[in-house]
Design an enzyme around this catalytic site. Structure first.
Site, short mmCIF file in Angstrom:
data_model
loop_
_atom_site.label_atom_id
_atom_site.label_comp_id
_atom_site.label_asym_id
_atom_site.label_seq_id
_atom_site.Cartn_x
_atom_site.Cartn_y
_atom_site.Cartn_z
N ALA A 1 -48.38 5.91 -13.39
CA ALA A 1 -48.63 5.72 -14.69
C ALA A 1 -47.96 4.43 -15.30
CB ALA A 1 -48.28 6.63 -15.40
N ALA B 1 -42.55 -1.65 -11.00
CA ALA B 1 -43.15 -2.83 -11.36
C ALA B 1 -42.19 -4.01 -11.53
CB ALA B 1 -43.91 -2.84 -12.18
N ALA C 1 -39.97 5.31 -14.47
CA ALA C 1 -40.40 4.88 -12.84
C ALA C 1 -41.03 3.91 -12.36
CB ALA C 1 -40.25 6.52 -11.73
N CYS C 2 -42.15 4.00 -13.07
CA CYS C 2 -42.85 2.86 -12.70
C CYS C 2 -42.86 1.72 -13.14
CB CYS C 2 -44.69 3.29 -12.99
SG CYS C 2 -45.38 4.95 -12.32
N ALA C 3 -42.46 1.20 -14.23
CA ALA C 3 -41.92 0.23 -14.65
C ALA C 3 -40.66 -0.40 -14.08
CB ALA C 3 -41.08 0.31 -16.09
#
Length: 158
Positions: free
Chosen positions: A41, A51, A46-48
């Site tokens: 998402a 990325a 965590a995804c930030a």
């Protein structure tokens, strides 16, 4: 759920919309090695982190001949917001119906706090210049994954 990919498999072809609404096809990256990473998402901590790790390593990955594509089930507007928030410099692709994630075995059963559900499995597949899988990693961690991938690709010493 599809069988997990292994080195030597043909990478499933796809065309998805990027954060700007443009079509991006895996075939357009033929001739380059392409890191395709699946994340659950946009705009989550965590995804930030993952990325931004790719963003911060992008110049050296590109210098070594790698391109980076991020894929999530988020709609295009959420991807555009994520790119702007984190100053991302590589394409993020929208797979809302998770057909590409299914084809890459990056969609399946997950467990969290005793609950079982279907969702995106954080995964990374490296596609070689001929369209074959060079590396397939599943259930990767957001933090430290890019450093591990760089070591696995022999881009960094131990």
């Amino acid at each position: 759920m599809a069988e997990r990919l292994t080195p030597g498999d043909t990478a499933p072809a796809f065309t998805l919309k990027d954060q700007d609404g443009n079509d991006v096809a895996l075939d357009s990256f033929r001739g380059s090695s392409t890191i395709v990473y699946f994340y659950p998402a946009a705009s989550t901590p965590a995804c930030a982190k993952q990325a931004c790790d790719f963003r911060d390593s992008l110049a050296s990955l590109q210098a070594a001949g790698y391109r980076v594509l991020g894929i999530s089930p988020d709609p295009v507007p959420a991807l555009a917001k994520f790119v702007a928030e984190e100053s991302l410099t590589f394409p993020l692709l929208s797979d809302e119906d998770h057909k590409v994630a299914d084809a890459y075995a990056a969609w399946g059963e997950k467990k969290n706090y005793g609950r079982t559900y279907q969702g995106l499995i954080r995964s990374t597949v490296v596609v070689d210049p001929e369209g074959k899988v060079a590396v397939a990693q599943y259930n990767v961690r957001a933090t430290g994954h890019v450093a591990k991938l760089r070591r696995d690709l022999k881009l960094d010493p131990k």
